[in-house]
Design an enzyme around this catalytic site. Structure first.
Site, PDB file in Angstrom:
ATOM      1  N   TYR A 188       0.852  -1.183   0.000  1.00  0.00           N
ATOM      2  CA  TYR A 188       0.000   0.000   0.000  1.00  0.00           C
ATOM      3  C   TYR A 188       0.889   1.235   0.000  1.00  0.00           C
ATOM      4  O   TYR A 188       1.493   1.612   0.997  1.00  0.00           O
ATOM      5  CB  TYR A 188      -0.918   0.034   1.227  1.00  0.00           C
ATOM      6  CG  TYR A 188      -1.903  -1.103   1.320  1.00  0.00           C
ATOM      7  CD1 TYR A 188      -2.261  -1.850   0.205  1.00  0.00           C
ATOM      8  CD2 TYR A 188      -2.487  -1.438   2.542  1.00  0.00           C
ATOM      9  CE1 TYR A 188      -3.163  -2.897   0.296  1.00  0.00           C
ATOM     10  CE2 TYR A 188      -3.406  -2.478   2.640  1.00  0.00           C
ATOM     11  CZ  TYR A 188      -3.729  -3.207   1.511  1.00  0.00           C
ATOM     12  OH  TYR A 188      -4.634  -4.238   1.619  1.00  0.00           O
TER      13      TYR A 188
ATOM     14  N   HIS B  25      -0.613 -12.029   0.773  1.00  0.00           N
ATOM     15  CA  HIS B  25      -1.546 -11.109   0.111  1.00  0.00           C
ATOM     16  C   HIS B  25      -2.243 -11.739  -1.080  1.00  0.00           C
ATOM     17  O   HIS B  25      -3.438 -11.536  -1.306  1.00  0.00           O
ATOM     18  CB  HIS B  25      -0.783  -9.854  -0.332  1.00  0.00           C
ATOM     19  CG  HIS B  25      -1.616  -8.619  -0.336  1.00  0.00           C
ATOM     20  ND1 HIS B  25      -1.093  -7.358  -0.145  1.00  0.00           N
ATOM     21  CD2 HIS B  25      -2.941  -8.430  -0.499  1.00  0.00           C
ATOM     22  CE1 HIS B  25      -2.063  -6.458  -0.208  1.00  0.00           C
ATOM     23  NE2 HIS B  25      -3.190  -7.083  -0.425  1.00  0.00           N
TER      24      HIS B  25
ATOM     25  N   PRO C 167     -15.850  -4.027   2.531  1.00  0.00           N
ATOM     26  CA  PRO C 167     -17.161  -4.322   3.116  1.00  0.00           C
ATOM     27  C   PRO C 167     -18.251  -3.330   2.726  1.00  0.00           C
ATOM     28  O   PRO C 167     -19.435  -3.615   2.906  1.00  0.00           O
ATOM     29  CB  PRO C 167     -16.884  -4.270   4.629  1.00  0.00           C
ATOM     30  CG  PRO C 167     -15.716  -3.351   4.773  1.00  0.00           C
ATOM     31  CD  PRO C 167     -14.864  -3.629   3.570  1.00  0.00           C
ATOM     32  N   LEU C 168     -17.845  -2.188   2.177  1.00  0.00           N
ATOM     33  CA  LEU C 168     -18.816  -1.204   1.681  1.00  0.00           C
ATOM     34  C   LEU C 168     -18.799  -1.144   0.156  1.00  0.00           C
ATOM     35  O   LEU C 168     -19.109  -0.116  -0.451  1.00  0.00           O
ATOM     36  CB  LEU C 168     -18.533   0.173   2.282  1.00  0.00           C
ATOM     37  CG  LEU C 168     -18.772   0.273   3.786  1.00  0.00           C
ATOM     38  CD1 LEU C 168     -18.370   1.636   4.314  1.00  0.00           C
ATOM     39  CD2 LEU C 168     -20.225  -0.032   4.135  1.00  0.00           C
ATOM     40  N   GLY C 169     -18.445  -2.277  -0.460  1.00  0.00           N
ATOM     41  CA  GLY C 169     -18.451  -2.324  -1.920  1.00  0.00           C
ATOM     42  C   GLY C 169     -17.508  -1.313  -2.535  1.00  0.00           C
ATOM     43  O   GLY C 169     -17.807  -0.716  -3.562  1.00  0.00           O
TER      44      GLY C 169
ATOM     45  N   GLY D  41     -16.831   1.550  -1.529  1.00  0.00           N
ATOM     46  CA  GLY D  41     -17.442   2.872  -1.490  1.00  0.00           C
ATOM     47  C   GLY D  41     -18.820   2.950  -2.109  1.00  0.00           C
ATOM     48  O   GLY D  41     -19.566   3.902  -1.848  1.00  0.00           O
TER      49      GLY D  41
END
Length: 378
Positions: free
Chosen positions: A107, A173, A254-256, A258
């Protein structure tokens, strides 16, 4: 000059599409300028009144019921956030009861581990850090590399950036087809015996790989994309296997990515140089419009709960299985506060079932990643 600029932009876009492998964080970011804490600042952080949150178990690793994904602070969802704001967001998460923080060497690359290490250093012994290995990071190309000697080298470098002497949860990963998973698990087992790693995880691995790895070194957590709209792990047996073997599950996205926040629509645009979603089928204008009934469904439930679509999506994951720990990512404190508000939302059995029934009537448009990127996922 114009032609050269276009060629350069096209090359950069091709590199992003080639290397932005489903959230692995390969958009190069500027180096962080670390700001050292003085004694008074450290004392103030340690004396801050900390909220409490129930815990869940990832294998034998006990963490807060919600975790914090730190990737988006440094890479992949547009230009990197201001480091000071990123550090503030991470520390606010801790103050609100979060004890589980997720990062990776890739990242940035590297910059997110550096930021996370600085942000968490004042209370390192009170939290758990997850990071990841699995790539050979070059100047212009990033390839898979899970050779045992490379894993150990990556861990030494991650420990320095994270300002710590151990990694609480170390994930592979992406599975490397050129290295037997038994060798990977064996290398992590060595690191656990040395005390440099405490728990082992896998990301985007299939059931066969998980079983083979678990036979060599107990796997504590599996991380894969999972959300109200992305349910592959329900169909491929991974979620069921976690339950069978006592392995925790950590959904990324988990929120697609965004979308389930309700803040995106067909007019939303994504920088091809800085935002990995620009190359994802699910984020084309057509898919963004076609999938809106999913957001509308969440909003209908949210209106009855005095909540937001994000909070209902996260509450749904929490209600799904007791071994799921979401790591919704954010780069600012208002969104963090909104996400953590899901902790206080209780879905009744009837509400949960109604969500499932209504979702089953809908179709999800667009693949979660493009075909090339999916080759890195088992």
């Amino acid at each position: 000059m114009e032609n050269n600029d276009n060629n350069s932009g096209n090359a950069r876009r091709a590199f992003l599409q080639k290397t932005a492998i489903g959230g692995i964080g390969l958009v190069l970011a500027p180096s962080l300028i670390s700001s050292s804490l003085n004694d008074s600042e450290t004392s103030e952080i340690n004396s801050t009144k900390k909220e409490k949150m129930n815990t869940r178990k990832l294998g034998k690793l006990e963490v807060s019921a919600f975790g914090a994904g730190c990737m988006s602070i440094s890479a992949n969802y547009g230009a990197p956030a201001n480091p000071e704001e990123g550090i503030k967001t991470i520390r606010t998460a801790y103050e609100k009861g979060v004890t589980f923080f997720d990062t990776a060497e890739v990242y940035g690359p590297y910059t997110n581990e550096t930021l996370v290490g600085e942000a968490l250093s004042p209370f390192r012994d009170k939290i758990s850090i997850a990071t990841k290995f699995g790539f050979q990071i070059g100047a212009s190309e990033i390839t898979l590399n899970s050779r045992p000697e490379h894993i150990k080298k990556v861990v030494e470098e991650s420990l320095k950036r994270l300002r710590t002497d151990r990694i609480d949860l170390l994930y592979q990963h992406r599975v490397d087809p050129n290295v037997p998973i038994e060798d990977v698990a064996g290398a992590v087992k060595d690191l656990i015996q040395e005390g440099k790693v405490l728990h082992f995880g896998l990301s985007e691995a299939n059931t066969q790989t998980i079983r083979k790895a678990h036979a060599v070194q107990s796997v504590s957590a599996i991380q894969s994309e999972y959300s109200f709209m992305e349910r592959s792990v329900e169909k491929n047996g991974v979620l069921d296997l976690c339950e069978e073997l006592g392995i925790g599950f950590v959904p990324w996205g988990p929120l697609g990515m965004g979308y389930l926040t309700g803040k995106l629509n067909a007019q939303s645009s994504f920088d091809s140089k800085l935002d990995l979603r620009s190359a994802f089928d699910r984020f084309t204008p057509e898919s963004l419009a076609a999938n809106m009934p999913i957001v509308n469904l969440l909003n209908r439930f949210a209106s009855n709960k005095n909540a937001t679509s994000s909070q209902i999506a996260l509450a749904w994951l929490m209600a799904k299985k007791p071994f799921i720990v979401s790591i919704a990512g954010t780069r600012n404190t208002p969104h963090l506060t909104e996400n953590l508000g899901a902790y206080d939302i209780q879905l009744t059995t009837a509400e949960f079932q109604e969500l499932e029934t209504e979702f089953s009537k809908l179709k999800v448009y667009g693949g979660r990643m493009n075909p090339m990127q999916m080759t890195f996922c088992q």
